[in-house]
Design a protein around this motif. Sequence first.
Motif, PDB file in Angstrom:
ATOM      1  N   ILE A 270      20.206 -73.512  40.159  1.00 38.54           N
ATOM      2  CA  ILE A 270      19.653 -73.049  41.447  1.00 38.54           C
ATOM      3  C   ILE A 270      20.313 -71.759  41.938  1.00 38.54           C
ATOM      4  O   ILE A 270      19.778 -71.099  42.820  1.00 38.54           O
ATOM      5  CB  ILE A 270      19.768 -74.135  42.551  1.00 38.54           C
ATOM      6  CG1 ILE A 270      21.234 -74.544  42.765  1.00 38.54           C
ATOM      7  CG2 ILE A 270      18.908 -75.349  42.207  1.00 38.54           C
ATOM      8  CD1 ILE A 270      21.441 -75.421  44.000  1.00 38.54           C
ATOM      9  N   LEU A 271      21.466 -71.395  41.379  1.00 35.10           N
ATOM     10  CA  LEU A 271      22.180 -70.216  41.892  1.00 35.10           C
ATOM     11  C   LEU A 271      21.673 -68.941  41.220  1.00 35.10           C
ATOM     12  O   LEU A 271      21.872 -68.728  40.030  1.00 35.10           O
ATOM     13  CB  LEU A 271      23.686 -70.360  41.677  1.00 35.10           C
ATOM     14  CG  LEU A 271      24.377 -71.509  42.412  1.00 35.10           C
ATOM     15  CD1 LEU A 271      25.880 -71.447  42.200  1.00 35.10           C
ATOM     16  CD2 LEU A 271      24.049 -71.499  43.902  1.00 35.10           C
ATOM     17  N   ASN A 272      21.034 -68.098  42.014  1.00 37.55           N
ATOM     18  CA  ASN A 272      20.545 -66.779  41.585  1.00 37.55           C
ATOM     19  C   ASN A 272      19.854 -66.838  40.221  1.00 37.55           C
ATOM     20  O   ASN A 272      20.232 -66.115  39.285  1.00 37.55           O
ATOM     21  CB  ASN A 272      21.707 -65.780  41.562  1.00 37.55           C
ATOM     22  CG  ASN A 272      21.240 -64.371  41.923  1.00 37.55           C
ATOM     23  OD1 ASN A 272      20.064 -64.148  42.229  1.00 37.55           O
ATOM     24  ND2 ASN A 272      22.153 -63.421  41.890  1.00 37.55           N
ATOM     25  N   PRO A 273      18.804 -67.660  40.117  1.00 34.45           N
ATOM     26  CA  PRO A 273      18.153 -67.826  38.810  1.00 34.45           C
ATOM     27  C   PRO A 273      17.565 -66.510  38.305  1.00 34.45           C
ATOM     28  O   PRO A 273      17.107 -65.677  39.093  1.00 34.45           O
ATOM     29  CB  PRO A 273      17.048 -68.850  39.100  1.00 34.45           C
ATOM     30  CG  PRO A 273      16.832 -68.793  40.582  1.00 34.45           C
ATOM     31  CD  PRO A 273      18.165 -68.449  41.176  1.00 34.45           C
ATOM     32  N   GLY A 274      17.584 -66.332  36.990  1.00 31.17           N
ATOM     33  CA  GLY A 274      16.960 -65.163  36.379  1.00 31.17           C
ATOM     34  C   GLY A 274      17.848 -63.938  36.345  1.00 31.17           C
ATOM     35  O   GLY A 274      17.412 -62.885  35.894  1.00 31.17           O
TER      36      GLY A 274
END
Lengths: 460, 460
Positions: B451-455
């Motif tokens: 969930i943390l800064n995906p991509g």
Amino acid sequence: MATSLPPTLDAELATLLGADGWLTGEQMRRAHGEDDSRMSALPDAVAVPRDRAQVAAIVRACRAHRVPIVARGAGTGTTGAAVPFAGGVVVSFARMDRIVEIRPGDRCVVVEPGVLNGDLQQALQPHGLFWPPDPTSFERCTIGGNLACNAGGPRAVKYGASRDNVLGLVAVTGTGETIRCGGPWTKDATGYDLTHLLVGSEGTLALIVEATLKLAPRPRAQAGLRAFYRDAAGAAAAVARLMAQPQVPAMLEFMDGSAIALLRRHGIDVPDAGAMLLVEADGDDDTLPAALQALADAADGEDLLSLDVATDGSARDRLWAARRALSPALRTIAPGKINEDVVVPVSRIPGLVAGVEALAAEFVLPIVVFGHAGNGNLHVNILYHPDDDAETARAQAALPRLFELVLALGGTLSGEHGIGVAKRDWMDRAFDAPTLAAMRAVKAAFDPDGILNPGKVLPL
Amino acid sequence: MATSLPPTLDAELATLLGADGWLTGEQMRRAHGEDDSRMSALPDAVAVPRDRAQVAAIVRACRAHRVPIVARGAGTGTTGAAVPFAGGVVVSFARMDRIVEIRPGDRCVVVEPGVLNGDLQQALQPHGLFWPPDPTSFERCTIGGNLACNAGGPRAVKYGASRDNVLGLVAVTGTGETIRCGGPWTKDATGYDLTHLLVGSEGTLALIVEATLKLAPRPRAQAGLRAFYRDAAGAAAAVARLMAQPQVPAMLEFMDGSAIALLRRHGIDVPDAGAMLLVEADGDDDTLPAALQALADAADGEDLLSLDVATDGSARDRLWAARRALSPALRTIAPGKINEDVVVPVSRIPGLVAGVEALAAEFVLPIVVFGHAGNGNLHVNILYHPDDDAETARAQAALPRLFELVLALGGTLSGEHGIGVAKRDWMDRAFDAPTLAAMRAVKAAFDPDGILNPGKVLPL
């Protein structure tokens, strides 16, 4: 000659490594089962790979059988990190000892892990460069071991410890994969910093098979000063002043009143004082006088009792004689010594010294404090007679109280020796449960089967 | 005002954070959806926590709904790392901007992530200390953003970048747990080094909620010199000489022949030369003359065309005028600019400059190279007119060739800007598959649900 390894693994690694690379005789196993912690355990076999492909093959083979692997440099560690308590295979890097490439233009060197720290320094000398980490054992210890334990030494106050002086690593993880992180550059914002994570992980995350080390220009000259203070608080205030001015000392060593008193009883010519600082500057003939003056100004204060300056080599030797006399003097009062390399914030050094004095009184044992004051990394030596059971018990009982003291002062367990098994059971006092859980998750990410140096660093 | 978040999450966070801490209006969402990459995306909501407990609660709540979280400092990043392409919640640290404790005796400061770099420097000035990272955006950017991207600047050649100047962190991982690593000390061999791992991870592993920063004594004076060389090879040889002698420059900036020619066309008074170096020393009145002499000696060589020395402030300003004039001059020849902060080994700077000249000829575009030569961290600026489709296409086509060139020279993608999305798809060229797999495993260890800064950072 039989080992207790699975026969197929034994056969596979014997074939891979040959007779001089796969050692199963008891004498060789015994020689590779101890370190300077005075702990020992017998591995099932010793592997001596010649290159990184062999290291990867060893890890893959051991993983298939869930056999533990303990990486080993020269065995100079003091925490039992290299002792194979769970048996399995010790991987010695004695034959991976090539200096691969000295790159003076990039101020770095590429080495295999088995290179001795002292040999590297000699090879770098013609280039006017050096690798800063300078543990006492530098003539015997390996770069791989230095990196595994994040070794330091007195020069760390100016130049940093091992972690601060590595630019890139090639390493084999617990899955037998070879990873490459960092490289011959000094600034990097490209992906996760696995390089510094592996340094200090004591062989529990990966086996380092090549390192690119950051080098520093060798200073042309050194000069030093020795200052005596009324008490530890006065010396600590001087340490703070020395670290707050722009002329960073090249060394900044502390000795407490107990150590000074011990030296005086041994006829060493030092004044009666509560604390001593040894301070060095490095540079060249043009810059040293001003540097030394800046350090002398910072060392001065109302608690200063006396100050000696040494600008030439022989005078420097005389100033350092007191420091060098300390270890032999310690041995004469008690053959047993627990030497812990705790860390406290610099401003808490007086609290540490006062707390240690209280412990010495409570446990009726000599305890001396000395070490790397500029980093707050102090060696607390608890002295005792190992053949005196009562004294030994008191020394053992004082140790947890020392760790409690350090943590209460906002410090941490180790600055340059590492955790191994010696301090492992204090890790859950130094870190809270979520942080330890994050460390365990990192361990599982690199070594999902837990075959790399099991039982070290993280509490069981 | 409605968001596309799950209504229960919206309600929970609205209650937790209050009207001024939970922003769902389009204007505020838009303002928190862009950075200096000129990319933008609309988050579903903006959370502005007041303390670390609120940060942990936000992460736990979002995790329960698998909603993405993008940490945000001041939005000065250039790689799109702070742009919420996957929607979700942007966490702004604008209200966590306290300088918690300045500890001059321990040469460190404890800050919340929202403190501006420039505000911190001002607060430290009365103590005679500074925090070394000095990105161009220092007046606007936050410490949290500096740490997330491992920001650097010209001073890094002597003092290191952000990662080299952090001692400890408190951070909230992707599971909502708060971890604490490192502390107010400069030497640490206690467990895994999570501190330096989190620096440069661009909010993909954890949200930093407090940092203990390493400070340096503020030098009392600076002096500098400017040297012009026949070609980039001559300048690079001088860089190697400058970095190989003990007087470490406080800045060591490079400018290539294209940049010099551009300045001359704009009437700036600089000689016709193939390369320029700006070199600075810092210290005090006692040490500066010798330092400057050492740097001038190292800068000298057979390819040196001219050398100017500046010992006072106004002369320094004149020397730096050419460097300051460069950015405005770049804008006049082309409003579009792709600015990449690649890294090569110092010895490969001539190869980079030659390769970039070849690219400029092939793609018929002005490309200038300047930046932090002592770290091999150079800014390659590809100039084009964004309203000219053919030029824009050529600029876009030149970029992958630049990355190829850098990797072929043994360099890496970014020295101080980071990866974000701008260089993400080059990560599998910079790292081999096992190393990327290790990074992915680390990501999963800290943020199992992604969930943390995906991509960002890691290729998809």
